[in-house]
Structures are given as structure tokens and as C-alpha cells.
Enzyme design. Structure first.
Site, mmCIF file in Angstrom:
data_model
loop_
_atom_site.group_PDB
_atom_site.id
_atom_site.type_symbol
_atom_site.label_atom_id
_atom_site.label_comp_id
_atom_site.label_asym_id
_atom_site.label_seq_id
_atom_site.Cartn_x
_atom_site.Cartn_y
_atom_site.Cartn_z
ATOM 1 N N ASP A 1 -3.305 -2.050 -3.722
ATOM 2 C CA ASP A 1 -3.821 -2.781 -2.559
ATOM 3 C C ASP A 1 -5.227 -3.322 -2.832
ATOM 4 O OD1 ASP A 1 -1.506 -2.165 -1.225
ATOM 5 O OD2 ASP A 1 -2.361 -0.423 -0.192
HETATM 6 N N1 URA Z 1 -0.207 3.459 -2.111
HETATM 7 C C1 URA Z 1 -0.901 2.700 -1.237
HETATM 8 O O1 URA Z 1 -0.813 2.883 -0.035
HETATM 9 N N2 URA Z 1 -1.705 1.729 -1.736
HETATM 10 C C2 URA Z 1 -1.864 1.501 -3.068
HETATM 11 O O2 URA Z 1 -2.620 0.622 -3.467
HETATM 12 C C3 URA Z 1 -1.148 2.312 -3.963
HETATM 13 C C4 URA Z 1 -0.319 3.286 -3.451
#
Ligand code: URA
Length: 226
Positions: free
Chosen positions: A87
Site C-alpha cells: 500500500d
Molecule cells: N497488508 C496490507 O494491509 N497492506 C500492505 O501493504 C501489505 C499487506
């Protein structure tokens, strides 16, 4: 690559190699070393980026900073892309490669890779109840979505606001959704490792290193590639 050559870390036998235009025979290429370790000539490139905060997992974007911004310009034509997705605010280990087969396998459920996340969260401190819930494989029941059964995950309690979560699958926003299902919110998320890959000591956000032959072999071994 030019920077690496300039740094004097690349040698052919005992001689430091600095000329990027130097032509090597196949035999000579097999004798190249980086910091004393053999460098195998491969048509594929592999890098481990310390993905910084506020960075899209994309090679280009018109509006926002993205992973592609951290690739040196001489590598921009090499069709390198990130393996999987973190993310925008998630930091840590992100593999970049142009090895499509390896990339496919690393993201396939068939060869699920262990991913370790350091999670800072808000809400009540997680307890042994959640440890057991995650271990048995929880089911996410989210409004507007079909229930989703997750694989067993290891939750390690570190402090009232921090835990380590070890996953063997990579569903979208999985960590945040798992924490949300227990009534907590993720404040910061950092991926410490993916399979055998970890950040190198002293590596800073935005820095990437080329994988050593051993690291490439270890990644391939984990997906039954050789
Ligand atoms: N899980 C999440 O919620 N975000 C990420 O970036 C990776 C794993």
C-alpha cells in the site's frame, strides 16, 4: 550499474573493473565478483527496494511518487516491475525484477511466500485470543463481500501497540483487514521480509540493492525454479 562500477566493488580476478563499456568473454563474465562474491551473468535483473512511505507500487504515475522513481535511469528500459503490491503508506521489502516467471510464481498461491510484517496499531492491545484466532485461520466477513477464509497466520505480540504478523498469502490489504476484523486499526505497516529477502543492514528508505546470486537462488528454490 555505472555507480557500482565507479565504487570499485566490481573485480575481474584481482583487477577492479570501472569501464561500463568493457567487453567480456563468457568465461571472463563468470569470473566477475562484487564485494568478493561471484556475479553471475543473467539476462534478468533483481533488486530489493526499501519501499518508502508515500509511494505507489507502480512504475509510473502522473500524480504521485512511485516505485519507478527510485530506479536509476539506465534501468528504466529494462521492463523491471514490482513483485506484488504494498500500500501507499506501507514501507519495507519490495522485490523488483524483469524475471516474469519468478514474479508470477512468487505471487501465486501455489508457491505462497512467507511475508513478515511489523504492525503498529491503535485500539485495545491484542491478546492471546487473537493469536489463537489468527492461528486457526480466520474468516473475514465484510459488508458487501462474500466471507473470505484466510490461511493460518502467526501473530506475535510485541507491545500494547505493536505486533509481528507472519502471512503465507497476499490478499489485498490483508493485514489491515485482519486487524480491522478484531476492531483495531493499522497506524503503520512495515514489511520486514518476503521469503528469504530482507533489507540489508543500513539500507535506507528509497535505497535498493542488487540481489546476490545466493539470494536469487534462494528465491527461485522457494518456487521450485532453478
Ligand atoms: N497488508 C496490507 O494491509 N497492506 C500492505 O501493504 C501489505 C499487506
Amino acid at each position: 550499474m555505472r555507480d557500482l562500477l565507479r565504487s570499485g566493488r566490481v573485480r575481474l580476478r584481482d583487477e577492479i573493473v570501472t569501464d561500463p563499456a568493457l567487453h567480456l568473454t563468457e568465461e571472463q563474465a563468470g569470473e566477475l565478483t562484487l564485494d568478493g562474491e561471484p556475479v553471475t551473468a543473467s539476462r534478468y535483473l533483481y533488486f530489493c527496494l526499501y519501499k518508502p512511505d508515500q509511494c505507489l507500487t507502480a512504475m509510473t504515475d502522473d500524480r504521485l511518487p512511485c516505485v519507478g522513481d527510485y530506479l536509476p535511469s539506465e534501468l528504466k528500459t529494462k521492463k523491471i516491475s514490482p513483485v506484488g503490491r504494498l500500500d501507499y503508506h506501507t514501507t519495507g521489502v519490495l522485490l523488483l525484477t524483469n524475471d516474469g516467471e519468478l514474479s508470477h510464481r512468487l505471487t501465486s498461491p501455489k508457491w505462497h511466500q512467507k511475508k513478515v510484517y511489523l504492525v503498529t496499531y491503535s485500539g485495545e492491545a491484542l491478546t492471546d485470543r487473537e493469536v489463537a484466532l489468527f492461528a486457526k485461520g480466520m474468516t473475514l466477513t465484510e459488508a458487501g463481500h462474500a466471507p473470505e477464509k484466510l490461511k493460518s497466520a502467526e501473530l506475535i505480540l510485541l507491545s500494547d501497540q505493536q505486533c509481528r504478523l507472519v502471512l503465507t498469502e497476499g490478499k489485498t490489504h490483508q493485514v489491515k483487514r485482519m486487524l480491522a476484523a478484531t476492531g483495531r486499526s493499522v497506524i503503520a505497516l512495515h514489511r520486514e521480509s518476503m521469503g528469504p529477502l530482507t533489507l540489508h543492514e543500513g539500507q535506507k528508505p528509497g535505497e535498493m540493492y542488487p540481489l546476490t546470486p545466493d539470494e536469487i537462488l534462494a528465491l527461485k528454490a522457494g518456487t521450485e525454479l532453478n
